[in-house]
Design an enzyme around this catalytic site. Structure first.
Site, PDB file in Angstrom:
ATOM      1  N   LYS A 274       0.852  -1.188   0.000  1.00 50.07           N
ATOM      2  CA  LYS A 274       0.000   0.000   0.000  1.00 50.07           C
ATOM      3  C   LYS A 274       0.885   1.234   0.000  1.00 50.07           C
ATOM      4  O   LYS A 274       1.449   1.628   1.014  1.00 50.07           O
ATOM      5  CB  LYS A 274      -0.924   0.052   1.229  1.00 50.07           C
ATOM      6  CG  LYS A 274      -2.049   1.064   0.960  1.00 50.07           C
ATOM      7  CD  LYS A 274      -2.639   1.728   2.182  1.00 50.07           C
ATOM      8  CE  LYS A 274      -1.949   2.945   2.670  1.00 50.07           C
ATOM      9  NZ  LYS A 274      -1.935   4.111   1.760  1.00 50.07           N
TER      10      LYS A 274
ATOM     11  N   GLU B 123       8.875  15.823  15.884  1.00 48.14           N
ATOM     12  CA  GLU B 123       9.312  15.680  14.497  1.00 48.14           C
ATOM     13  C   GLU B 123       8.536  16.673  13.630  1.00 48.14           C
ATOM     14  O   GLU B 123       7.310  16.640  13.590  1.00 48.14           O
ATOM     15  CB  GLU B 123       9.034  14.246  14.015  1.00 48.14           C
ATOM     16  CG  GLU B 123       9.493  14.021  12.604  1.00 48.14           C
ATOM     17  CD  GLU B 123       9.344  12.577  12.150  1.00 48.14           C
ATOM     18  OE1 GLU B 123       8.225  12.028  12.214  1.00 48.14           O
ATOM     19  OE2 GLU B 123      10.354  11.990  11.734  1.00 48.14           O
TER      20      GLU B 123
ATOM     21  N   CYS C 246      13.161  10.404   7.755  1.00 43.15           N
ATOM     22  CA  CYS C 246      13.021   9.946   9.135  1.00 43.15           C
ATOM     23  C   CYS C 246      14.289  10.229   9.928  1.00 43.15           C
ATOM     24  O   CYS C 246      14.250  10.385  11.136  1.00 43.15           O
ATOM     25  CB  CYS C 246      12.664   8.466   9.161  1.00 43.15           C
ATOM     26  SG  CYS C 246      13.609   7.506   8.002  1.00 43.15           S
TER      27      CYS C 246
ATOM     28  N   GLU D 277       9.161   1.257  11.201  1.00 43.90           N
ATOM     29  CA  GLU D 277      10.288   2.172  11.030  1.00 43.90           C
ATOM     30  C   GLU D 277       9.688   3.568  11.092  1.00 43.90           C
ATOM     31  O   GLU D 277       8.949   3.963  10.191  1.00 43.90           O
ATOM     32  CB  GLU D 277      10.972   1.885   9.694  1.00 43.90           C
ATOM     33  CG  GLU D 277      12.362   2.458   9.616  1.00 43.90           C
ATOM     34  CD  GLU D 277      12.369   3.820   8.973  1.00 43.90           C
ATOM     35  OE1 GLU D 277      12.340   4.810   9.742  1.00 43.90           O
ATOM     36  OE2 GLU D 277      12.408   3.901   7.749  1.00 43.90           O
TER      37      GLU D 277
END
Ligand code: NAI
Ligand code: MG
Length: 504
Positions: free
Chosen positions: A196, A406, A305, A271
């Protein structure tokens, strides 16, 4: 046919044809429309304009895809009749096809994500090819063991078997590469896959499905469902006949996935994000550190990331590094990734991310932060796109939200430090633990820091390096499990222990 802005690089004719197609779901080796008939647009973030429409998968489509993948796994040749060497050859063939169609994939990712074509040509696509080639070598090397058990007459050995049907849910920051990180080891271990892609960047995944077909994979081994997180993603993670979810994305979504996985206690590997500390000591090679720290945050527009978004600079060199970075940041060319005159970085991915990042910038100012460069959305010819100036904040406390959360955009907080022994505590005072960087010429200090930092990856006098052969993943809320290298095979295999009574 879509019309692109005139400064765009002319599209490869295959890309033009691809965009003009009706995009369906790839299930069991066939192209099927969503059962609801629903589609949604994918947007060029450099212009805010629609590129094409793709099918919107819902739970009924997920069910059909799971049935196809299940059948391919339980009854098909892929895991039951093909040898490891045959699987290996197919994965290698896929890598060759990705390489041969690299320009198409590079253009699709640049259009969909906005990042420079130079970057997708030289990084995203070749790194994906490397990934498939690295794992193409593994099927013939996944071995078990014989175990010297303490029972006379018993022979005990282990076998590593594929987990089964894997739902792989990936983000939009490196569309093809993030998919490759998961697909390649899953295939090497003999699993069947439902990919996906992110709703913002579905195109390269759909093109990849064509290459799977061309390579000759048995039907159902690889399936692609385009759709949204709360529909397609949620249905996959809840599904009782999905054995595993591999996910890259936000911590918030990861927590939803873990909750949904309770349905059948499926395996989950994650992750996730970070607020990675980058620490520059006064004894560093300062010029290298300045360039390194600048690209640690502004590479891929901060949408990584591992973005080096918390910068700690030892006090004696603080002003010099800050000025050096501000000069570097001002030189960065920001613009549409498909412009003939290539920029260094593109827009952020979406209106939503634009608002999120600018919200953090506003908040940074509100708590007394100051910017040495950047701090605004870009106007002029860029008004329609989601462009933000590379931004460096100072006068920010470690406890401020912009220094803790973040941001996933081109915004860094640069903070001084005085005590080299205290900096480890500050660097580790975060719920994340994906990556960390240290700049120093002192070898002993480099090793001490590498040992003390709580992060899955530590970079010394460098930033951002990854390799298909080297494990990658997070401590704390940056994730579960390690992708890449031989470690990733653990994520996609179960270990079976077999006991044989040789007396009986
Ligand atoms: P997200 O984590 O919501 O999306 C990533 C993927 O998960 C997409 O394919 C999405 O459709 C899917 N998804 C969303 N909700 C789901 C659900 N309930 N069940 C199953 N799948 C679901 O990330 P999003 O919303 O695109 O970005 C928000 C923030 O996440 C960013 O600002 C950034 O901080 C972080 N992020 C981190 C990434 C990383 O590489 N670690 C990548 C993308 C986003
Ligand atoms: Mg989300």
């Amino acid at each position: 046919m879509i019309t692109l802005p005139e400064k765009y690089i002319p599209l490869n004719p295959d890309v033009e044809n691809f965009l003009a197609q009706t995009h369906k779901l790839y299930i069991g080796g066939e192209w099927l429309p969503a059962q609801s008939g629903k589609t949604f647009p994918t947007i060029d973030p450099s212009t805010g304009r629609e590129l094409t429409q793709v099918a919107s998968a819902e739970s009924a489509d997920v069910d059909v895809a799971v049935t196809a993948a299940r059948r391919a796994f339980d009854e098909g040749p892929w895991r039951n009749r093909m040898t490891a060497a045959e699987r290996s050859k197919l994965i290698w063939r896929l890598a060759d096809l990705i390489e041969a169609h690299g320009e198409i994939l590079a253009q699709l990712d640049s259009l969909d994500n906005g990042k420079p074509l130079n970057t997708t040509r030289t990084d995203d696509v070749p790194l994906s090819v490397d990934h498939f080639r690295y794992y193409a070598g593994w099927p013939t090397k996944i071995e078990g063991a014989t175990i010297p058990v303490n029972t006379p007459g018993m022979f005990n050995y282990t076998v590593r078997e594929p987990v089964g049907v894997c739902g792989l849910i990936v983000p939009w920051n490196y569309p093809l590469l993030m998919a490759a990180w998961k697909i390649a080891p899953a295939l090497a271990a003999g699993n069947c896959i439902i990919l996906k892609p992110a709703e913002q960047t579905p195109l390269s995944a759909l093109y990849l499905a064509q290459l799977f077909e061309e390579a000759g994979f048995p039907p159902g081994v690889f399936n692609v469902l385009t759709g949204f997180g709360h529909t397609t993603g949620a249905a996959l993670t809840e599904h009782l006949r999905v054995d595993k979810i591999g996910f890259t994305g936000s911590v918030e979504t990861a927590k939803h996935i873990i909750k949904a996985s309770v349905s059948n206690l499926k395996r989950v590997t994650l992750e996730l994000g970070g607020k990675s500390p980058n620490i520059i000591f006064a004894d560093a090679d300062i010029e290298n550190a300045i360039v390194g720290a600048t690209w640690a945050i502004f590479g891929n527009n901060g949408q990584s990331c591992t973005a080096g978004s918390r910068l700690y600079i030892e006090r004696p060199i603080y002003e010099r590094v800050l000025q050096g970075m501000a000069d570097e940041a001002r030189k960065i060319k920001v613009g549409p990734g498909m412009y003939t005159e290539q920029p260094d970085i593109g827009p952020v991915i979406s209106r939503e991310q634009l608002d999120k990042v600018l919200g953090y910038v506003d908040e940074g100012y509100a708590v007394g932060g100051q910017t040495v460069t950047g701090g605004k959305r870009m106007g002029g010819e860029y008004t329609e796109g989601y462009f933000i100036e590379p931004t460096i904040f100072t006068q920010v406390d470690d406890g401020a939200r912009i220094a803790r959360e973040e941001i996933f955009g081109p915004v860094v907080c640069a903070m001084p430090f005085d005590d080299p022994d205290e900096i480890v505590k500050r660097a580790n005072a975060t719920e994340y633990g994906l990556a960390a960087g240290v700049w120093t010429r002192d070898l002993a200090r480099a090793h001490r820091m590498a040992a003390a930092l709580q992060a899955g990856t530590v970079w010394i006098n460098t930033w951002g390096d990854t390799d298909a052969a080297s494990p990658f993943g997070g401590y704390k809320q940056s994730g579960h499990g390690r992708e890449m290298g031989k470690e990733a095979l653990d994520l996609y295999t179960e270990v079976k222990s077999v006991w044989i009574n040789t007396d009986g």
